[in-house]
Design an enzyme around this catalytic site. Structure first.
Site, PDB file in Angstrom:
ATOM      1  N   HIS A   1       3.613 -10.694   6.664  1.00 25.86           N
ATOM      2  CA  HIS A   1       3.418  -9.295   6.278  1.00 25.86           C
ATOM      3  C   HIS A   1       4.736  -8.525   6.350  1.00 25.86           C
ATOM      4  O   HIS A   1       4.779  -7.334   6.667  1.00 25.86           O
ATOM      5  CB  HIS A   1       2.384  -8.639   7.199  1.00 25.86           C
ATOM      6  CG  HIS A   1       1.428  -7.713   6.497  1.00 25.86           C
ATOM      7  ND1 HIS A   1       0.136  -8.056   6.214  1.00 25.86           N
ATOM      8  CD2 HIS A   1       1.576  -6.446   6.040  1.00 25.86           C
ATOM      9  CE1 HIS A   1      -0.466  -7.044   5.616  1.00 25.86           C
ATOM     10  NE2 HIS A   1       0.383  -6.054   5.489  1.00 25.86           N
TER      11      HIS A   1
ATOM     12  N   LYS B   1      -3.080 -15.235   1.844  1.00 26.91           N
ATOM     13  CA  LYS B   1      -1.744 -14.701   2.178  1.00 26.91           C
ATOM     14  C   LYS B   1      -1.648 -14.400   3.664  1.00 26.91           C
ATOM     15  O   LYS B   1      -2.515 -13.685   4.204  1.00 26.91           O
ATOM     16  CB  LYS B   1      -1.506 -13.413   1.374  1.00 26.91           C
ATOM     17  CG  LYS B   1      -0.240 -12.646   1.725  1.00 26.91           C
ATOM     18  CD  LYS B   1      -0.021 -11.496   0.755  1.00 26.91           C
ATOM     19  CE  LYS B   1       1.197 -10.670   1.078  1.00 26.91           C
ATOM     20  NZ  LYS B   1       1.017  -9.757   2.203  1.00 26.91           N
TER      21      LYS B   1
ATOM     22  N   THR C   1      -5.667 -11.335   2.211  1.00 29.42           N
ATOM     23  CA  THR C   1      -4.645 -11.246   3.262  1.00 29.42           C
ATOM     24  C   THR C   1      -5.311 -11.479   4.612  1.00 29.42           C
ATOM     25  O   THR C   1      -6.293 -10.817   4.955  1.00 29.42           O
ATOM     26  CB  THR C   1      -3.966  -9.857   3.220  1.00 29.42           C
ATOM     27  OG1 THR C   1      -3.310  -9.723   1.955  1.00 29.42           O
ATOM     28  CG2 THR C   1      -2.938  -9.700   4.324  1.00 29.42           C
TER      29      THR C   1
ATOM     30  N   TYR D   1      -8.202  -6.505   1.265  1.00 34.81           N
ATOM     31  CA  TYR D   1      -8.345  -6.489   2.720  1.00 34.81           C
ATOM     32  C   TYR D   1      -9.824  -6.612   2.998  1.00 34.81           C
ATOM     33  O   TYR D   1     -10.660  -6.072   2.247  1.00 34.81           O
ATOM     34  CB  TYR D   1      -7.854  -5.164   3.305  1.00 34.81           C
ATOM     35  CG  TYR D   1      -6.360  -5.070   3.481  1.00 34.81           C
ATOM     36  CD1 TYR D   1      -5.655  -6.087   4.107  1.00 34.81           C
ATOM     37  CD2 TYR D   1      -5.674  -3.952   3.055  1.00 34.81           C
ATOM     38  CE1 TYR D   1      -4.279  -5.987   4.285  1.00 34.81           C
ATOM     39  CE2 TYR D   1      -4.295  -3.846   3.234  1.00 34.81           C
ATOM     40  CZ  TYR D   1      -3.615  -4.873   3.853  1.00 34.81           C
ATOM     41  OH  TYR D   1      -2.264  -4.776   4.029  1.00 34.81           O
TER      42      TYR D   1
ATOM     43  N   SER E   1      -2.419  -3.789  -4.238  1.00 31.21           N
ATOM     44  CA  SER E   1      -3.047  -3.775  -2.908  1.00 31.21           C
ATOM     45  C   SER E   1      -4.354  -2.981  -2.908  1.00 31.21           C
ATOM     46  O   SER E   1      -4.501  -2.005  -3.652  1.00 31.21           O
ATOM     47  CB  SER E   1      -2.076  -3.115  -1.921  1.00 31.21           C
ATOM     48  OG  SER E   1      -2.743  -2.738  -0.740  1.00 31.21           O
TER      49      SER E   1
ATOM     50  N   ARG F   1       9.609  -5.253  -0.294  1.00 29.68           N
ATOM     51  CA  ARG F   1      10.514  -4.096  -0.178  1.00 29.68           C
ATOM     52  C   ARG F   1      11.538  -4.029  -1.303  1.00 29.68           C
ATOM     53  O   ARG F   1      11.998  -2.933  -1.652  1.00 29.68           O
ATOM     54  CB  ARG F   1      11.201  -4.102   1.185  1.00 29.68           C
ATOM     55  CG  ARG F   1      10.219  -3.848   2.347  1.00 29.68           C
ATOM     56  CD  ARG F   1      10.971  -3.835   3.662  1.00 29.68           C
ATOM     57  NE  ARG F   1      10.106  -3.680   4.825  1.00 29.68           N
ATOM     58  CZ  ARG F   1       9.470  -4.671   5.432  1.00 29.68           C
ATOM     59  NH1 ARG F   1       9.559  -5.908   4.952  1.00 29.68           N
ATOM     60  NH2 ARG F   1       8.734  -4.441   6.511  1.00 29.68           N
TER      61      ARG F   1
ATOM     62  N   GLY G   1       0.820  -1.206   0.000  1.00 31.29           N
ATOM     63  CA  GLY G   1       0.000   0.000   0.000  1.00 31.29           C
ATOM     64  C   GLY G   1       0.856   1.260   0.000  1.00 31.29           C
ATOM     65  O   GLY G   1       2.058   1.225   0.267  1.00 31.29           O
TER      66      GLY G   1
ATOM     67  N   ASP H   1       6.863 -15.151   1.193  1.00 33.18           N
ATOM     68  CA  ASP H   1       7.502 -13.831   1.154  1.00 33.18           C
ATOM     69  C   ASP H   1       8.059 -13.478   2.519  1.00 33.18           C
ATOM     70  O   ASP H   1       7.808 -14.152   3.517  1.00 33.18           O
ATOM     71  CB  ASP H   1       6.564 -12.751   0.586  1.00 33.18           C
ATOM     72  CG  ASP H   1       5.463 -12.307   1.553  1.00 33.18           C
ATOM     73  OD1 ASP H   1       5.589 -12.518   2.775  1.00 33.18           O
ATOM     74  OD2 ASP H   1       4.466 -11.728   1.062  1.00 33.18           O
TER      75      ASP H   1
HETATM   76  C1  LIG Z   1       5.229  -0.610   2.820  1.00 35.52           C
HETATM   77  C2  LIG Z   1       4.510  -1.923   2.807  1.00 35.52           C
HETATM   78  C3  LIG Z   1       3.153  -1.962   2.553  1.00 35.52           C
HETATM   79  C4  LIG Z   1       2.490  -3.193   2.536  1.00 35.52           C
HETATM   80  N1  LIG Z   1       1.163  -3.211   2.227  1.00 35.52           N
HETATM   81  C5  LIG Z   1       0.530  -4.394   2.121  1.00 35.52           C
HETATM   82  C6  LIG Z   1      -0.817  -4.447   1.697  1.00 35.52           C
HETATM   83  O1  LIG Z   1      -1.429  -3.421   1.409  1.00 35.52           O
HETATM   84  N2  LIG Z   1      -1.402  -5.673   1.607  1.00 35.52           N
HETATM   85  C7  LIG Z   1      -0.740  -6.839   1.921  1.00 35.52           C
HETATM   86  O2  LIG Z   1      -1.311  -7.928   1.825  1.00 35.52           O
HETATM   87  N3  LIG Z   1       0.545  -6.804   2.316  1.00 35.52           N
HETATM   88  C8  LIG Z   1       1.180  -5.632   2.402  1.00 35.52           C
HETATM   89  N4  LIG Z   1       2.501  -5.599   2.758  1.00 35.52           N
HETATM   90  C9  LIG Z   1       3.210  -6.877   2.973  1.00 35.52           C
HETATM   91  C10 LIG Z   1       3.792  -7.402   1.654  1.00 35.52           C
HETATM   92  O3  LIG Z   1       2.761  -7.841   0.797  1.00 35.52           O
HETATM   93  C11 LIG Z   1       4.728  -8.583   1.866  1.00 35.52           C
HETATM   94  O4  LIG Z   1       4.086  -9.561   2.640  1.00 35.52           O
HETATM   95  C12 LIG Z   1       6.047  -8.168   2.541  1.00 35.52           C
HETATM   96  O5  LIG Z   1       6.456  -6.907   2.096  1.00 35.52           O
HETATM   97  C13 LIG Z   1       7.111  -9.204   2.235  1.00 35.52           C
HETATM   98  O6  LIG Z   1       8.290  -8.889   2.893  1.00 35.52           O
HETATM   99  P1  LIG Z   1       9.513  -8.103   2.201  1.00 35.52           P
HETATM  100  O7  LIG Z   1       9.099  -6.686   2.172  1.00 35.52           O
HETATM  101  O8  LIG Z   1      10.645  -8.352   3.143  1.00 35.52           O
HETATM  102  O9  LIG Z   1       9.711  -8.678   0.827  1.00 35.52           O
HETATM  103  C14 LIG Z   1       3.194  -4.395   2.793  1.00 35.52           C
HETATM  104  C15 LIG Z   1       4.562  -4.346   3.035  1.00 35.52           C
HETATM  105  C16 LIG Z   1       5.227  -3.134   3.036  1.00 35.52           C
HETATM  106  C17 LIG Z   1       6.705  -3.128   3.270  1.00 35.52           C
END
Ligand SMILES: Cc1cc2nc3c(=O)[nH]c(=O)nc-3n(C[C@H](O)[C@H](O)[C@H](O)COP(=O)(O)O)c2cc1C
Length: 410
Positions: free
Chosen positions: A305, A281, A185, A159, A136, A360, A109, A336
């Site tokens: 997450h 997820k 999620t 969500y 997202s 990231r 997001g 992930d």
């Molecule tokens: C800034 C940020 C925003 C995220 N927003 C969402 C989201 O809106 N929906 C979701 O399912 N996961 C969200 N996530 C989790 C990611 O989908 C994912 O699970 C996670 O980033 C994986 O870890 P990594 O960043 O180390 O690759 C977010 C992660 C970050 C870093």
């Protein structure tokens, strides 16, 4: 690789001059980025602290955030030698459809706070690398605009909000726009406690304070891009709170409106209604994986997450083997959390993941330099992945098996 050609692909020339200048400056620094960590440092230099910490940070003591990375360090590979690896093939299938790499983009997001149009930039980079992109619910680009401007393999992540009809409406929009998969999620019944955001005055509802105004002013390149690009909005949620169009107010309202009563029966109802691939997820337990398989989910993502929800929760790579053992023959298991190197992808696939999602890694890239930065992140991972496969004496993804692990866990 050519970051210059990547810049042309992005249509840099059509931007206002200040943004063009900032883009050029950022792109030039990409030529010195050799790792995802290099991109992270570039993002840190360009972004105000509050924005960087929002992307980079985790919840509470960030133990799970760190352990996601550390878990990859605890696994070692045992390479084979004297194999002809002159040709290497990274292609696989994800959700039954070809993918050029065993990698997909995780839903994230608020990307537009890092780079105007950041969601489209990442989605286009994903399409260029032939891998799926997940948008997202709280993305800063609408479902329809992504489908229009980044035609590749698209997944939509929902969500579950208290206003269930609203969530159903988003899912229907994703179906109508041709998204091939829906991700639900499930690790966010309530929001995690992300203390960096509080300390930086980044908590929603957003308010300008002396601290964050000074912080923003310290990064003129970023501030210019926000002025020219306009304040990002959560476009999918434009109708969520009809009484306001203010992005911060909407974000705050959405944050308070995750539905903590969402349960397995509710997930089953979504499964019954959604006609395409369904991905759940945020699973880290084998018994939950069994339940997801039991109600007919096509895939699950072993995920915490990215360490942003429950702190003290298990690292995803540690959670993977029992889940693969329980359901790996019935559904695709994706993973992930902490993927920063091609070798991490090899380790996860060796341990039974069909593919990994990255959050990231491409966020750092896009925050460093927009679409060329996201492109560079995928280029780095793709190159490292190929190199690691070759150095392991393997020729393709099928050769990446538990056999390559020092202490096979399966
Ligand atoms: C800034 C940020 C925003 C995220 N927003 C969402 C989201 O809106 N929906 C979701 O399912 N996961 C969200 N996530 C989790 C990611 O989908 C994912 O699970 C996670 O980033 C994986 O870890 P990594 O960043 O180390 O690759 C977010 C992660 C970050 C870093």
């Amino acid at each position: 690789m050519s970051t210059v050609s990547a810049g042309k692909v992005c249509g840099v020339a059509s931007k206002p001059w200040a943004l063009r200048l900032a883009s050029r400056f950022a792109e030039r620094s990409l030529s010195r980025a050799y790792s995802i960590e290099d991109l992270r440092r570039l993002a840190q230099k360009r972004l105000p602290r509050a924005v960087f910490d929002f992307f980079d940070g985790g919840s509470e003591d960030e133990a799970t955030l760190r352990d996601n990375r550390a878990a990859f360090g605890r696994v070692r590979l045992a390479p084979k030698v004297l194999v002809d690896v002159s040709a290497v093939d990274t292609r696989t299938t994800i959700l039954g459809t070809p993918s050029d790499l065993p990698i997909a983009i995780a839903p994230t997001g608020a990307v537009g706070f890092g780079w105007p149009g950041g969601d489209v930039a990442i989605a286009r980079a994903a399409a260029a690398f032939g891998i799926p992109y997940a948008l997202s619910t709280t993305g800063t680009t609408s479902i329809e605009r992504i489908a229009r401007e980044a035609p590749g393999r698209l997944w939509f992540q929902a969500y579950i909000l208290r206003k269930r009809d609203f969530t159903a409406g988003l899912i229907e929009r994703a179906r109508a726009a041709g998204y091939e998969a829906l991700i639900i999620t499930v690790d966010l019944p309530v929001g995690g406690k992300r203390e960096r955001d509080f300390r930086n005055d980044f908590a929603v509802p957003f308010r300008f304070t002396p601290r964050n105004v000074l912080d923003f002013a310290s990064r003129p390149g970023w501030a210019l891009s926000m002025i020219h690009g306009g304040m990002p909005a959560m476009e999918n949620l434009a109708d969520f709170t009809p009484e306001t169009t203010d992005a911060a107010a909407i974000a705050s309202s959405v944050g308070r409106n995750y539905d903590p009563s969402f349960d397995w029966d509710s997930l089953r109802a979504i499964r019954d209604a959604w006609p395409r691939k369904l991905v759940v997820k945020g699973i880290v337990r084998a018994d939950d994986a069994e339940r997801a398989a039991g109600i007919g989910c096509d895939a699950l993502v072993v995920s915490n997450h990215g360490g942003r929800q429950l702190d003290g929760g298990v690292a995803t790579l540690d959670a993977l083997p029992p889940i693969v053992a329980a359901v790996g023959s019935r559904m695709e298991v994706l993973l992930d959390g902490g993927v920063r190197r091609g070798a991490d992808v090899v380790k996860a696939v060796s341990m039974g993941a069909k593919a990994v999602l990255i959050g990231r890694a491409t966020l750092y890239g896009v925050c460093a330099a927009g679409e060329p930065g996201a492109h560079r992140a995928l280029e780095i991972l793709s190159d490292e992945l190929k190199r690691t496969i070759q150095l392991c004496g393997a020729r393709n993804i099928r050769d990446v098996s538990p056999d390559l692990l020092v202490a096979p866990r399966l």
